[in-house]
Design an enzyme around this catalytic site. Structure first.
Site, PDB file in Angstrom:
ATOM      1  N   SER A  98      48.742  19.010  54.197  1.00 38.25           N
ATOM      2  CA  SER A  98      47.667  19.521  53.502  1.00 38.25           C
ATOM      3  C   SER A  98      47.528  18.970  52.329  1.00 38.25           C
ATOM      4  CB  SER A  98      48.252  21.059  53.099  1.00 38.25           C
ATOM      5  OG  SER A  98      49.685  20.943  52.639  1.00 38.25           O
ATOM      6  N   GLN A 100      47.517  19.263  48.662  1.00 38.66           N
ATOM      7  CA  GLN A 100      48.443  20.082  47.940  1.00 38.66           C
ATOM      8  C   GLN A 100      48.879  19.575  46.526  1.00 38.66           C
ATOM      9  OE1 GLN A 100      52.763  18.735  49.135  1.00 38.66           O
ATOM     10  NE2 GLN A 100      51.341  18.896  51.137  1.00 38.66           N
ATOM     11  N   HIS A 102      52.112  20.577  43.280  1.00 33.28           N
ATOM     12  CA  HIS A 102      53.307  21.208  43.067  1.00 33.28           C
ATOM     13  C   HIS A 102      53.230  21.389  41.498  1.00 33.28           C
ATOM     14  CE1 HIS A 102      54.496  19.771  46.847  1.00 33.28           C
ATOM     15  NE2 HIS A 102      54.624  18.447  46.337  1.00 33.28           N
ATOM     16  N   LYS A 125      58.675  20.527  41.256  1.00 37.26           N
ATOM     17  CA  LYS A 125      58.809  19.657  42.377  1.00 37.26           C
ATOM     18  C   LYS A 125      58.087  18.083  42.372  1.00 37.26           C
ATOM     19  CE  LYS A 125      58.750  19.934  47.454  1.00 37.26           C
ATOM     20  NZ  LYS A 125      57.332  18.939  48.078  1.00 37.26           N
ATOM     21  N   GLU A 127      58.016  14.391  42.606  1.00 32.20           N
ATOM     22  CA  GLU A 127      58.479  13.703  43.912  1.00 32.20           C
ATOM     23  C   GLU A 127      58.153  12.303  43.726  1.00 32.20           C
ATOM     24  OE1 GLU A 127      56.993  16.307  46.838  1.00 32.20           O
ATOM     25  OE2 GLU A 127      55.178  15.193  47.094  1.00 32.20           O
ATOM     26  N   HIS A 263      47.556  15.663  46.223  1.00 29.38           N
ATOM     27  CA  HIS A 263      47.970  14.345  47.160  1.00 29.38           C
ATOM     28  C   HIS A 263      47.773  15.000  48.597  1.00 29.38           C
ATOM     29  CE1 HIS A 263      51.654  16.292  46.029  1.00 29.38           C
ATOM     30  NE2 HIS A 263      52.165  16.115  47.181  1.00 29.38           N
ATOM     31  N   ARG A 282      48.755  24.961  48.243  1.00 32.82           N
ATOM     32  CA  ARG A 282      47.831  24.035  49.395  1.00 32.82           C
ATOM     33  C   ARG A 282      46.389  24.806  49.376  1.00 32.82           C
ATOM     34  NH1 ARG A 282      52.440  25.905  52.049  1.00 32.82           N
ATOM     35  NH2 ARG A 282      53.792  24.006  52.800  1.00 32.82           N
ATOM     36  N   LYS A 288      48.350  27.060  57.375  1.00 32.53           N
ATOM     37  CA  LYS A 288      49.026  27.789  56.382  1.00 32.53           C
ATOM     38  C   LYS A 288      48.071  28.235  55.309  1.00 32.53           C
ATOM     39  CE  LYS A 288      53.306  25.073  57.102  1.00 32.53           C
ATOM     40  NZ  LYS A 288      54.414  24.386  56.410  1.00 32.53           N
TER      41      LYS A 288
END
Length: 407
Positions: A98, A100, A102, A125, A127, A263, A282, A288
């Site tokens: 997706s 998305q 964070h 989050k 990453e 991203h 998302r 979803k």
């Protein structure tokens, strides 16, 4: 201690033995690979949605940490308490994830407090992703403004769903702040356009593509667009190709994605390390829930080339490198140890002041401490200050990735 780790079977994962995740799972599980199942992620850590357990006792790793607090480093405990602050993953991506981003820590706490049904924990989050086994494709961050203007001028269908007002605001923007505000208006307008209008515009553009010259197809990244559109027909996220940077990471190359950076991973195998969270907002390329208002309000609209997200690795010795993102939650190390390096004496991995998790990605070795064999797919937990010394076996280099707190 050897760990048994959770496998997540999401729809976008690679199927059966073609998946790195499935292959790795055989190193710490006796469950057979189901060829039609999508093996998407291997989770190594204590997150409640996929907690690792100690292989010999079946005790959850978190329980072990709570009962053996000396397993964690002093600084680690001061900052994060009696849990690992990171989640280490392997991913095998067959089709796009997706669109998305964070949330930052404060926003994550707010989302968790108000909507715990959607946002499962109060943590941020950030990453870091590292390509493995060949090129890894992703969309990451907003493109330079000139690129976005070019696509809006060249693709009438895209300009139509964004709308004249937002497009004109982007063209007229002069200062950096004006450009970012205009970009926000364009992307928000796109994401809030009706599903019917989006699907119609996508279909019209797809029907025109075969008439383009090879040069025009290349300049409009039609191959990438059609690949994503074939997997997600009628989805607004297909247009994100023209707003976000397209990047191909070669094996061993890494990116760091901080809070609010849009991203989407597209294809390939990778290793990911992040703060211990599963919070995802998302807005496309997914069946979803799409939280469009939250995503559009939180995004980092700083435009620019993708190189700003790339991470460098620093040399520790001739076999070991480390990479430290600008967050305390995690850092990474990697080891490539040829057979010839341990002929005369075993190699001692650098000792970490905090607890760590290691994943063996290639080769075989013997632990000098336990005399046990180590091989592909095994996941090990090392407590703070613990030494691991290895002797390489066989004819392959030993390749190991390690995650630990960055404090």
């Amino acid at each position: 201690m050897e760990l048994r780790c959770a496998v997540q079977k999401y729809a976008w994962g690679k199927a059966g033995k073609s998946s790195l995740v499935a292959q790795l799972s055989q190193g710490n599980s006796s469950a057979p690979i189901v060829e039609d199942d999508p093996y998407a992620e291997l989770w190594m850590g204590t997150h409640p949605s996929g907690p690792s357990v100690i292989k010999t006792s079946n005790e959850p790793l978190l329980n072990h940490l709570l009962n053996n607090v000396d397993s964690l480093g002093d600084e680690e405990k001061k900052v994060f308490g009696t849990d690992l602050p990171f989640l280490f993953k392997a991913l095998s991506v067959a089709k796009a994830l997706s669109i998305q981003a964070h949330p930052n820590k404060k926003h994550a706490e707010e989302l968790f407090a108000t909507r715990p049904d959607l946002y499962k924990d109060p943590n941020h989050k950030p990453e870091m992703v590292t390509a493995w086994l060949g090129p890894f494709e992703a969309l990451c961050g907003f493109r330079p403004i000139a690129d976005i203007k070019f696509f809006l001028q060249e693709i009438n269908e895209l300009a139509a769903v964004v709308g004249n007002s937002a497009c004109e605001a982007l063209v007229k923007a002069e200062s950096d702040s004006e450009e970012m505000q205009a970009l926000r208006e364009c992307f928000s307008a796109l994401m809030n356009t009706s599903e019917e209008s989006i699907a119609s515009a996508l279909k019209q553009f797809e029907q025109r593509i075969p008439s383009f010259s090879a040069e025009k197809m290349d300049s409009l990244q039609c191959d990438l667009f059609t690949r994503i559109a074939s997997d997600f027909p009628g989805d607004v996220g297909c247009w994100s190709v023209y707003f976000m940077n397209y990047v191909i990471l070669q094996e061993g190359e890494s990116m760091f994605l901080g809070p609010n950076v849009p991203h989407a991973y597209i294809f390939g195998d990778c290793l990911e390390c992040m703060a211990c969270s599963d919070n995802v907002v998302r807005a496309g390329l997914t069946p979803k829930f799409k939280d469009i208002d939250t995503l559009c309000s939180m995004l980092d609209y700083q435009p620019g080339p993708v190189d700003r997200f790339r991470m460098k690795w620093s040399t520790v010795d001739q076999f070991c490198q480390t990479s430290s993102p600008p967050v305390p939650d995690f850092a990474m190390a990697r080891l490539r140890l040829p057979v010839s390096a341990t002929v005369d004496k075993p190699y001692g991995l650098p000792v970490r002041s905090n607890a760590s998790i290691l994943l063996i990605l290639q080769g075989q070795a013997t632990s000098a401490e336990t005399k046990e064999d180590l091989s592909f797919g095994q996941v090990l937990f090392l407590k703070a200050g613990q030494q691991l010394t290895v002797q390489v076996k066989g004819d392959q280099d030993l390749i190991v990735y390690q995650a630990f707190a960055n404090v």
